[in-house]
Structure formats: C-alpha cells, structure tokens
Motif scaffolding. Structure first.
Motif, PDB file in Angstrom:
ATOM      1  N   SER A 148       0.726  -1.352  -0.027  1.00 58.79           N
ATOM      2  CA  SER A 148       0.002   0.008   0.117  1.00 58.79           C
ATOM      3  C   SER A 148       0.809   1.224   0.037  1.00 58.79           C
ATOM      4  CB  SER A 148      -1.041   0.038   1.218  1.00 58.79           C
ATOM      5  OG  SER A 148      -0.201  -0.026   2.476  1.00 58.79           O
ATOM      6  N   LEU A 149       0.413   2.455  -0.443  1.00 56.06           N
ATOM      7  CA  LEU A 149       1.177   3.781  -0.781  1.00 56.06           C
ATOM      8  C   LEU A 149       0.212   4.758  -0.134  1.00 56.06           C
ATOM      9  CD1 LEU A 149       2.798   3.618  -4.051  1.00 56.06           C
ATOM     10  CD2 LEU A 149       3.904   3.163  -2.106  1.00 56.06           C
ATOM     11  N   GLN A 150       0.721   5.329   0.675  1.00 58.76           N
ATOM     12  CA  GLN A 150       0.079   6.808   1.245  1.00 58.76           C
ATOM     13  C   GLN A 150       0.320   8.001   0.045  1.00 58.76           C
ATOM     14  OE1 GLN A 150       0.845   7.223   5.065  1.00 58.76           O
ATOM     15  NE2 GLN A 150       0.083   5.232   5.903  1.00 58.76           N
ATOM     16  N   PRO A 151      -0.458   9.157   0.370  1.00 59.29           N
ATOM     17  CA  PRO A 151       0.228  10.208  -0.519  1.00 59.29           C
ATOM     18  C   PRO A 151       1.385  10.768  -0.329  1.00 59.29           C
ATOM     19  CG  PRO A 151      -1.941  10.554   0.422  1.00 59.29           C
ATOM     20  CD  PRO A 151      -1.777   9.357   0.882  1.00 59.29           C
ATOM     21  N   ASN A 152       2.136  11.175  -1.343  1.00 62.41           N
ATOM     22  CA  ASN A 152       3.401  11.409  -1.237  1.00 62.41           C
ATOM     23  C   ASN A 152       4.502  10.404  -0.757  1.00 62.41           C
ATOM     24  OD1 ASN A 152       3.277  14.216  -2.232  1.00 62.41           O
ATOM     25  ND2 ASN A 152       2.368  14.682  -0.166  1.00 62.41           N
ATOM     26  N   GLU A 153       4.317   9.041  -1.169  1.00 64.70           N
ATOM     27  CA  GLU A 153       4.859   7.740  -1.051  1.00 64.70           C
ATOM     28  C   GLU A 153       5.170   7.141  -2.463  1.00 64.70           C
ATOM     29  OE1 GLU A 153       4.541   6.311   3.696  1.00 64.70           O
ATOM     30  OE2 GLU A 153       3.369   5.365   1.944  1.00 64.70           O
ATOM     31  N   ARG A 165       3.858   5.544  -7.886  1.00 66.22           N
ATOM     32  CA  ARG A 165       3.537   6.531  -7.016  1.00 66.22           C
ATOM     33  C   ARG A 165       1.998   6.687  -6.816  1.00 66.22           C
ATOM     34  NH1 ARG A 165       6.983  11.216  -6.575  1.00 66.22           N
ATOM     35  NH2 ARG A 165       9.019  10.940  -7.237  1.00 66.22           N
ATOM     36  N   THR A 166       1.301   5.662  -7.444  1.00 65.79           N
ATOM     37  CA  THR A 166      -0.112   5.580  -7.254  1.00 65.79           C
ATOM     38  C   THR A 166      -0.477   5.184  -5.890  1.00 65.79           C
ATOM     39  OG1 THR A 166      -0.422   5.028  -9.502  1.00 65.79           O
ATOM     40  CG2 THR A 166      -2.323   4.800  -8.094  1.00 65.79           C
ATOM     41  N   THR A 167      -1.428   5.753  -4.897  1.00 62.94           N
ATOM     42  CA  THR A 167      -1.985   5.703  -3.735  1.00 62.94           C
ATOM     43  C   THR A 167      -2.980   4.503  -3.744  1.00 62.94           C
ATOM     44  OG1 THR A 167      -3.545   7.315  -3.976  1.00 62.94           O
ATOM     45  CG2 THR A 167      -1.461   7.907  -2.984  1.00 62.94           C
ATOM     46  N   ARG A 177      -1.880  -1.841  -3.870  1.00 66.70           N
ATOM     47  CA  ARG A 177      -1.120  -2.096  -5.251  1.00 66.70           C
ATOM     48  C   ARG A 177      -0.699  -3.440  -5.350  1.00 66.70           C
ATOM     49  NH1 ARG A 177      -2.695   0.944  -9.100  1.00 66.70           N
ATOM     50  NH2 ARG A 177      -0.631   1.180  -9.960  1.00 66.70           N
ATOM     51  N   LYS A 218      10.278   1.293  -0.268  1.00 64.06           N
ATOM     52  CA  LYS A 218       9.415   2.483  -0.240  1.00 64.06           C
ATOM     53  C   LYS A 218      10.559   3.347   0.146  1.00 64.06           C
ATOM     54  CE  LYS A 218       5.701   1.826   1.579  1.00 64.06           C
ATOM     55  NZ  LYS A 218       4.336   1.688   2.536  1.00 64.06           N
ATOM     56  N   SER A 220       9.861   7.982   0.860  1.00 65.96           N
ATOM     57  CA  SER A 220       9.158   9.167   1.063  1.00 65.96           C
ATOM     58  C   SER A 220       9.391  10.395   0.079  1.00 65.96           C
ATOM     59  CB  SER A 220       8.891   9.698   2.618  1.00 65.96           C
ATOM     60  OG  SER A 220       8.228  10.654   2.848  1.00 65.96           O
TER      61      SER A 220
END
Length: 296
Positions: A65-70, A85-87, A90, A100, A102
């Motif tokens: 999983s990705l959070q915003p700006n990760e 870069r898609t939140t 995934r 990962k 930041s």
C-alpha cells in the motif's frame, strides 16, 4: 572507457491495482481447503489443494500500500524496473523487490558550525533547509545514502557561504558590501542556489534554505559586542553634532535677519561654543550669569 557516471532516471513501474488481486488471492486460499475436504481419500488431490492454498498466500505477498507522497521503487534481481507513485492498495509480481521511499517535504536544521567569515573572524552558523525527494531513482541508486548526502552538502554549502561574506559591516569609510547579518534574504537565496546544484545528483529538490543561527564565536563575542556598542555611540554622537551645527547656524541666521542683536566675530564664536556645549553635552547645562561684558 573511463569511470563514467550514468545518471538514473525515474520511470513508471508496471504494477496493478491491489483490490482485485486481493480478492483473487483470498479465493484461491479458500479453494485449497475446499479441494482437500472434497477429496480426503485422494492423496494427489489433497496435495493439489495444499499447493493451491500456498499459491494463494504467495499471490498475496505481492500486495503493498502507498499513502499520498509515498513511492515504491520496484527492482528485479538488482535491476531497476520503475517507481510506483499511485496511492492505495497495489500489487506486483511477488518475486520483485520493493523499496518504499517518502516524497514528502522534509525539514532539516543543521548543527551549529564554527567557521571563519570573509574577514577571518570565527563565527557560529547554522541553516534550516526544506527539501524533498524529486527523483526516486537518483536518490536510491546514484548516492549511497541520500539523507546523509543532503546533511553533508548543507554543512559544506554553509562553510562556503561564510567564506564569501563578512559577519557585519566593517569601517564606515570602506566600500559597502553584503554581509551575513544585514543581507539575510540575499544570503538565503545564494545558499539555496548553491544547495540546488550540490544535491541535484541525488534527485533532491530544495524548496527553501535560510540561516537559522548566526553569532560570533564565544572567544570574540565580548570584544565584538564592545565594538558594536562603540560604533553605535559614535554614530549617535555624529548625528547629535550634525543636528547641533544645523541648529546653531539657524539661530545665528535668525538673530541676524531679525536684528535682535549685533554680533561681531568674537561674540559669534562664543555663542557657537556655548550652544554646541549645551546641545552636545551628555548632562544638562548649568546656567552661568555673566555680570560683566564679553571683553571685561
């Protein structure tokens, strides 16, 4: 060929949305026990059910999983395959390596450095820098540790900036020059420009940089404070004398134009002396009554 440095460039990774793969993986995991339960006496079928469940768990290991700006850098056996870069949830093939990173804005306050300014005076200086990772491929593969790299470059840039500027203005008759204390905005702009060039190789962007601490070193701080106090006293005295001369000149001109009293050169000199003493003295003037004449 020589030791040429090849610049890494970030590119999109070929990954998939994770929700669908999560449902498929769960369905496969559930299908394994069902197959086993329906074929308890059939050893090959039981082994097949176990293999199906293992495949389902293996499929789920590709989720992240990705959070915003990760961002997630994807690699295969050490080779860079792109950055996602898609939140959200995934999925990538389980045998791909993921790292990962930041991309959020970071704030760095450097340590206080003891350096010499342009005149050789020891000073203490520190900076506050706002930065972020702009190219994940450069940050991960073109430098060994991008965070330590930024810290070192900030210290190096501070030392260089200090060597090009004096802490404060020197003698008043000297040519005017930019100083660390009086031209903070210009110094901050130059510090940022220098940092931008230094950290570009690490894929880092500098949003803001300015001095956070500036002072004389302790061993000369007392002497420099006395010097500043003396300069302030001299400037104040100079202003007082300039104003007093203007006032005396105006008084003499008014007396002459109105014909209040006729003053020869000696009397004018005495009057100028008395007025300057009154206007420029540190203490209140004590009046003296002259019972005679100027010449008696």
């Amino acid at each position: 060929m020589g030791n040429e440095h090849f610049k890494s460039v970030e590119r999109p990774a070929a990954v998939m949305a994770g929700i669908g793969m999560l449902l498929i993986g769960l369905a496969i995991i559930v299908a394994g026990p069902v197959i086993i339960g329906m074929n308890l006496g059939d050893k090959p079928a039981v082994l097949g059910g176990v293999a199906v469940s293992v495949a389902g768990f293996l499929l789920l290991t590709g989720l992240y999983s990705l959070q915003p700006n990760e961002a997630m850098a994807i690699m295969l056996f050490g080779a860079y395959r792109g950055t996602d870069r898609t939140t959200g949830l995934r999925w990538v093939l389980p045998w791909y390596t993921r790292k990962k990173i930041s991309a959020r804005v970071r704030n760095l306050t450097s340590d206080k450095l003891k350096v010499n300014d342009k005149r050789g005076s020891p000073i203490e200086i520190a900076a506050n820098v706002v930065w972020r990772v702009e190219d994940t491929a450069q940050a991960l593969f073109d430098v060994d540790d991008y965070q330590a790299f930024v810290n070192i470059q900030v210290d190096t840039a501070l030392r260089d900036i200090a060597s090009h500027y004096a802490y404060d203005h020197g003698e008043e008759d000297a040519e005017p020059e930019m100083t660390l204390r009086s031209d903070a905005e210009d110094v901050a702009a130059r510090l940022r420009d220098e940092l931008v060039g230094r950290v570009r190789v690490a894929g880092v962007a500098i949003d803001e940089a300015r001095l956070a601490h500036l002072a004389y070193a302790p061993e000369i701080a007392g002497a420099m404070l006395r010097r500043q106090q003396a300069e302030a006293v001299l400037a104040a005295r100079r202003l007082i004398v300039r104003g007093a001369v203007s006032m005396v000149e105006s008084a003499l001109n008014d007396l002459g134009e109105r014909g209040v009293v006729e003053l020869d050169e000696d009397r004018k000199a005495a009057m100028v002396s008395n007025l300057l003493v009154v206007l420029c003295a540190d203490r209140d003037a004590q009046p003296v009554v002259n019972a005679g004449t100027l010449y008696g």
